[in-house]
Scaffold this active site. Structure first.
Site, short mmCIF file in Angstrom:
data_model
loop_
_atom_site.label_atom_id
_atom_site.label_comp_id
_atom_site.label_asym_id
_atom_site.label_seq_id
_atom_site.Cartn_x
_atom_site.Cartn_y
_atom_site.Cartn_z
N HIS A 14 0.86 -1.19 0.00
CA HIS A 14 0.00 0.00 0.00
C HIS A 14 0.89 1.24 0.00
CE1 HIS A 14 -2.65 3.14 1.59
NE2 HIS A 14 -3.67 2.40 1.17
N ASP A 16 0.90 4.19 1.36
CA ASP A 16 1.24 4.78 2.66
C ASP A 16 2.22 3.89 3.42
OD1 ASP A 16 -0.42 6.98 2.24
OD2 ASP A 16 -2.15 5.97 3.12
N LYS A 17 2.07 2.58 3.29
CA LYS A 17 2.98 1.66 3.98
C LYS A 17 4.35 1.61 3.29
CE LYS A 17 1.41 1.01 7.47
NZ LYS A 17 2.24 1.34 8.61
N GLU A 42 10.25 11.95 6.88
CA GLU A 42 8.96 11.73 6.20
C GLU A 42 9.23 11.34 4.75
OE1 GLU A 42 6.58 12.00 8.28
OE2 GLU A 42 7.56 13.21 9.83
N GLU A 55 14.27 15.90 9.48
CA GLU A 55 15.39 16.43 10.25
C GLU A 55 16.19 15.28 10.86
OE1 GLU A 55 12.17 18.62 9.48
OE2 GLU A 55 12.03 17.41 11.29
N LYS A 166 -5.72 -4.28 0.48
CA LYS A 166 -6.37 -3.85 1.73
C LYS A 166 -7.32 -4.96 2.18
CE LYS A 166 -7.54 0.55 2.17
NZ LYS A 166 -8.19 1.87 1.95
N PHE A 242 -8.58 -4.05 -10.27
CA PHE A 242 -7.59 -3.34 -9.45
C PHE A 242 -6.20 -3.63 -10.02
CE2 PHE A 242 -6.07 -2.73 -4.74
CZ PHE A 242 -5.33 -1.63 -5.13
N ASP A 250 -2.21 5.78 -6.13
CA ASP A 250 -2.44 6.78 -5.08
C ASP A 250 -1.09 7.20 -4.50
OD1 ASP A 250 -5.46 6.97 -4.54
OD2 ASP A 250 -5.13 4.80 -4.46
N ALA A 251 -0.94 8.48 -4.22
CA ALA A 251 0.27 8.92 -3.52
C ALA A 251 0.28 8.36 -2.11
CB ALA A 251 0.31 10.45 -3.47
N ARG A 256 0.12 7.94 7.61
CA ARG A 256 -1.31 8.06 7.33
C ARG A 256 -2.11 6.81 7.71
NH1 ARG A 256 -2.66 11.08 1.70
NH2 ARG A 256 -1.85 9.13 0.84
N LYS A 257 -1.45 5.82 8.30
CA LYS A 257 -2.18 4.60 8.67
C LYS A 257 -2.00 4.31 10.16
CE LYS A 257 -4.22 3.54 4.87
NZ LYS A 257 -4.30 4.96 4.50
N LYS A 277 10.58 8.01 13.15
CA LYS A 277 10.92 8.78 14.35
C LYS A 277 11.78 7.94 15.29
CE LYS A 277 6.57 11.38 14.24
NZ LYS A 277 5.31 11.67 14.97
N LYS A 281 11.27 10.70 20.36
CA LYS A 281 9.94 11.21 20.04
C LYS A 281 8.92 10.33 20.76
CE LYS A 281 12.37 13.25 16.72
NZ LYS A 281 13.85 13.20 16.72
N ASP A 283 5.82 10.31 20.74
CA ASP A 283 4.75 9.80 19.87
C ASP A 283 4.92 8.30 19.69
OD1 ASP A 283 3.31 12.07 19.37
OD2 ASP A 283 4.35 12.57 17.51
#
Length: 419
Positions: A14, A16-17, A42, A55, A166, A242, A250-251, A256-257, A277, A281, A283
């Protein structure tokens, strides 16, 4: 009254992955050669193009472009007809030095005083409804796509598969929150163009139900296997076709997941992404710590289900709060306040304490970037890393323990305090 609950997962292919895996591969390589590296990378992927930004503060140099290409090829984007492949895509890097304003709040003369790399709240969750203490719908969704990827690599029983996919699973629950049956399974998988649309959809639907589902079902215990019945509703490639997928369709962007990465919509999420990260961090590191706490509490028999929240201010070491919600499932009339008090006693939650307890300054993150960061198997593996050092190739091997936050190493201590 019975109810339905749904979770989804996405495959390693995918878009995003793909972005998440590139970001974490870059992080791992920095940590392999300089464990003190501060990294926030990123990734954007689209047709024939990868953009890296973020960074870094590190004493090492790595070839981020080559790492991105190797990651893409490993995922399976190796053919020009995908309109995105590791050997030919462009890779642009806009990575620069970490802000000194941020760094001064994190690095301290005494490492134990290390401040949090950002503000925010992080959640951990665990439930007894599966052997790995994860929500059932998400666990099955992950397993479907991991097995679909295995079938793609075998290239035998299902030879037409492409990397993007998916899955979504809907579980019917009883009044007392126990799974009754699987209501619906949705799978969309990218595929070669091998015929008329109706012919392709019929073949894919048949192969998913007759090949993929039995292989996944065989991995599950008898209780979960019993939830599969003949009345499951299947939606297989419901658009009918598909072929165009991955970053060409898709970009993709890092982070995003986050619901796929965590608990599939159960519990809660603080909003911060993980991949790319380093553990300063919170997060990332505090979310892992909260999962570690939640899982050990449920495994100890304190409750059947629990949510743990911690929060931080940037540059401050101690968390702002520790909150637990056992959803009324705690044993022996234990209050959430009592559980939280014991959590604070047993689990130091400064960034330094978390990094140390979970050994997070190791190159252990690439494996977490697809199929979920939680509910995975803690294990030791040997990993190899390469870089150019003064014109010569330097190769190092490291034994790394993966998914340390999934270890059940505090069960006895929790029992001694609460049971």
């Amino acid at each position: 009254m019975p109810y339905l609950f749904t979770s989804e997962s996405v495959s390693e292919g995918h878009p995003d992955k793909v972005a998440d895996q590139i970001s974490d591969a870059i992080l791992d390589n920095f940590l392999a050669f300089d464990p003190s590296s501060k990294v926030a990378v990123e990734t954007l992927v689209t047709t024939g193009q990868v953009v890296l930004a973020g960074e870094v503060k590190s004493n090492t140099y790595i070839d981020v472009q080559q790492i991105a290409r190797d990651t893409i090829n490993k995922i399976g984007y190796t053919k020009s007809e995908y309109m995105f492949d590791g050997n030919s895509c462009g890779v642009f890097s806009a990575i620069h030095e970490q802000s000194s304003d941020i760094n001064q709040g994190v690095d301290r003369g005494n490492p134990e005083e290390q401040g949090a790399g950002d503000q925010g709240m992080m959640f951990g969750y665990a439930t007894s409804e599966t052997a790995n203490y994860m929500p059932l719908a998400l666990d099955i969704s992950h397993r479907l796509l991991m097995e679909l990827a295995a079938l793609r690599r075998e290239n035998d029983e299902i030879p037409y598969l492409r990397p993007d996919a998916k899955a979504q699973v809907t579980i019917e629950y009883s009044d007392d929150n126990k799974p009754i049956r699987i209501n619906t399974i949705v799978i969309s998988t990218q595929h070669d163009d091998f015929g008329e649309e109706a012919e392709m959809q019929a073949r894919i639907s048949r192969d998913v139900v007759q090949i993929l589902i039995p292989r996944v079902k065989a991995q599950l215990n008898e209780a979960v296997q019993s939830l599969f019945d003949d009345s499951i509703i299947y939606h297989i490639n419901p658009t009918g076709k598909f072929v165009i997928g991955g970053p060409h369709g898709d970009a993709g962007l890092t982070g995003r997941k986050i619901i796929v990465d965590t608990y599939g919509g159960k519990g809660a999420h603080g909003g911060g992404a993980f991949s790319g990260k380093d553990p300063s961090k919170v997060d990332r590191s505090a979310a892992y710590a909260a999962r570690h706490i939640a899982k050990n509490l449920v495994a100890a028999g304190v409750c059947r289900e629990i949510l743990v929240q911690v929060s931080y201010a940037i540059g401050i070491a101690e968390p702002m709060n520790i909150f637990v919600n056992s959803y009324g499932t705690a044993v022996n009339n234990l209050s959430d306040e009592k559980i939280a008090t014991v959590v604070r006693k047993l689990f130091p939650l400064t960034p330094y304490a978390i990094e140390t307890r979970l050994n997070l300054r190791n190159p252990m993150y690439s494996e977490s970037a697809a199929y979920g960061h939680m509910g995975r198997q803690s294990e030791k593996v040997t990993k190899t890393f390469k870089r150019l050092n003064n014109g010569k190739e330097e190769i190092i091997e490291r034994e790394i323990e993966l998914f340390t936050w999934e270890k059940l190493d505090y069960v006895d201590a929790i029992k001694a305090e609460l049971l």
